[in-house]
Design an enzyme around this catalytic site. Structure first.
Site, PDB file in Angstrom:
ATOM      1  N   ILE A 164       0.864  -1.168   0.000  1.00  0.00           N
ATOM      2  CA  ILE A 164       0.000   0.000   0.000  1.00  0.00           C
ATOM      3  C   ILE A 164       0.907   1.227   0.000  1.00  0.00           C
ATOM      4  CG2 ILE A 164      -1.998  -1.086   1.062  1.00  0.00           C
ATOM      5  CD1 ILE A 164      -1.194  -0.044   3.737  1.00  0.00           C
ATOM      6  N   ASP A 165       0.351   2.345  -0.441  1.00  0.00           N
ATOM      7  CA  ASP A 165       1.141   3.562  -0.586  1.00  0.00           C
ATOM      8  C   ASP A 165       1.763   3.996   0.744  1.00  0.00           C
ATOM      9  OD1 ASP A 165       0.356   3.664  -3.221  1.00  0.00           O
ATOM     10  OD2 ASP A 165      -1.268   5.103  -2.857  1.00  0.00           O
ATOM     11  N   LYS A 166       2.848   4.744   0.623  1.00  0.00           N
ATOM     12  CA  LYS A 166       3.540   5.273   1.794  1.00  0.00           C
ATOM     13  C   LYS A 166       2.580   5.998   2.730  1.00  0.00           C
ATOM     14  CE  LYS A 166       6.915   8.857   3.046  1.00  0.00           C
ATOM     15  NZ  LYS A 166       7.893   9.846   2.534  1.00  0.00           N
ATOM     16  N   ARG A 267      -7.392   6.322  -5.368  1.00  0.00           N
ATOM     17  CA  ARG A 267      -7.079   7.741  -5.545  1.00  0.00           C
ATOM     18  C   ARG A 267      -7.387   8.187  -6.974  1.00  0.00           C
ATOM     19  NH1 ARG A 267      -1.013   7.883  -3.566  1.00  0.00           N
ATOM     20  NH2 ARG A 267      -1.280  10.152  -3.802  1.00  0.00           N
TER      21      ARG A 267
END
Length: 355
Positions: A164-166, A267
């Protein structure tokens, strides 16, 4: 011998590395009718571009190659019409994993899997220019403390089957055995892993629920970004189901359930329908999208940005079939403090306006 055009049509490749949060791909191939008996490792080296025999043999030993849905040994001789499936790490990860003592929020662990609740701001795994301080560095240190006989070469980059994204918080599953890697990689590829996210998005959605269907792939001009392609002319298939949980007039709290796992999928999809994530500085959510620009409102929004200084997205739920027991596993996590606080601020703001 490499793939002929006809064979290329039968080679089924999963989403590319630059379009998926799932870190394994599946290669499938059906053996020709007239194929002579040949060891499967030699056959795959001949058929897969840039594949070394060493890599193929390691995949076979790890059980990452199935023939007619069964695991086989490197000396297995293929037969006409055999159906071969190989699961492979999509990225070349030659970088050294440096064990580092880092705080890990481990929600669950057994001999096969580990569930970690990742905080926002933590990078998942080392990459160019970012070799330390990642989740995997912390996991490496943790596993070494539990098992002193482990060598650093045994540490699990391969145990990571998704990311998953930072700046996204929430639950991740890591595999601790090769069997678990194979099982989870297949579940992610088959889209049977249950993943539910919570997101605060700009605007008041018209419908209480809906489904966004639009391919997601690299932006045609800005290659560090991703974009939605509803006509399917670029990128890979992506499907997001959303449901409104609470409305605050200018922003909305939604639940998102993923069918696919493309990079930045939620997103990009929410931006595509005109509702970027709150404070998403990559996809236009870090400015006032809905509402006035008068000073008091602007100050309130700026205060909200300060409370939640990242895109407001949390991986709340993850569910899968346990690789060893076959039981359904489901884990849920609470919203992190920054999202709870910013939601409370919006709730109070709207309540005071309506009072």
């Amino acid at each position: 011998m490499r793939n002929t055009p006809d064979q290329e049509k039968e080679l089924d490749e999963s989403p590319l590395t630059d379009g998926s949060d799932e870190l394994y791909e599946r290669l499938s191939l059906k053996v020709d009718k007239g194929q002579e008996p040949l060891r499967i490792d030699k056959f795959l080296v001949q058929r897969i571009e840039n594949a070394s025999r060493n890599k193929i043999q390691k995949a076979l030993e790890a059980g990452m190659v199935l023939v007619n849905n069964k695991q086989v040994q490197p000396n297995y001789k293929i037969r006409p019409l055999d159906e071969i499936v190989m699961y492979s790490d999509k990225e070349a990860h030659g970088e050294e994993i440096i064990p580092e003592e880092l705080p890990l929020n481990i929600e669950y662990e057994d001999d096969d899997v580990m569930i970690i609740n990742k905080p926002p701001g933590l990078v998942v795994h080392p990459a160019s220019g970012n070799y330390s301080g990642t989740l995997i560095n912390g996991v490496a240190w943790y596993l070494l403390q539990k098992n002193k006989e482990l060598s650093e070469q045994d540490l699990p980059r391969w145990g990571l089957v998704h990311r998953i994204d930072k700046n996204t918080s929430g639950l991740m599953v890591l595999a601790k055995t090769e069997k678990a890697v194979r099982s989870l990689a297949k579940q992610f590829f088959d889209h049977t892993v249950k993943r539910q996210y919570m997101a605060l998005v700009w605007g008041d959605l018209v419908e209480d629920s809906g489904t966004i269907v639009a391919h997601v792939g690299r932006h045609q001009r800005f290659r560090k970004l991703f974009d939605a392609y509803p006509e399917g002319d670029h990128g890979k298939e992506a499907i997001t189901h959303y449901k409104v949980l609470e409305r605050f007039g200018y922003v909305t709290l939604v639940q998102c359930v993923l069918e696919t796992g493309r990079t930045h999928q939620i997103r990009v999809h929410m931006q595509h329908i005109g509702h970027p994530l709150f404070n998403d500085d990559t996809y236009g959510g870090d400015k006032i999208v809905k509402g006035t620009v008068f000073s008091k409102y602007r100050q309130f929004v700026d205060n909200c940005f300060a409370v939640c200084p990242r895109h407001a997205l949390h991986a709340k739920t993850i569910g899968f079939v346990h690789p060893a027991t076959g039981k359904d596993m489901l884990f849920e996590s609470e919203l992190p403090a920054d999202m709870r606080e910013v939601i409370a601020k919006w709730r109070n703001y709207i309540a005071n306006r309506l009072a």
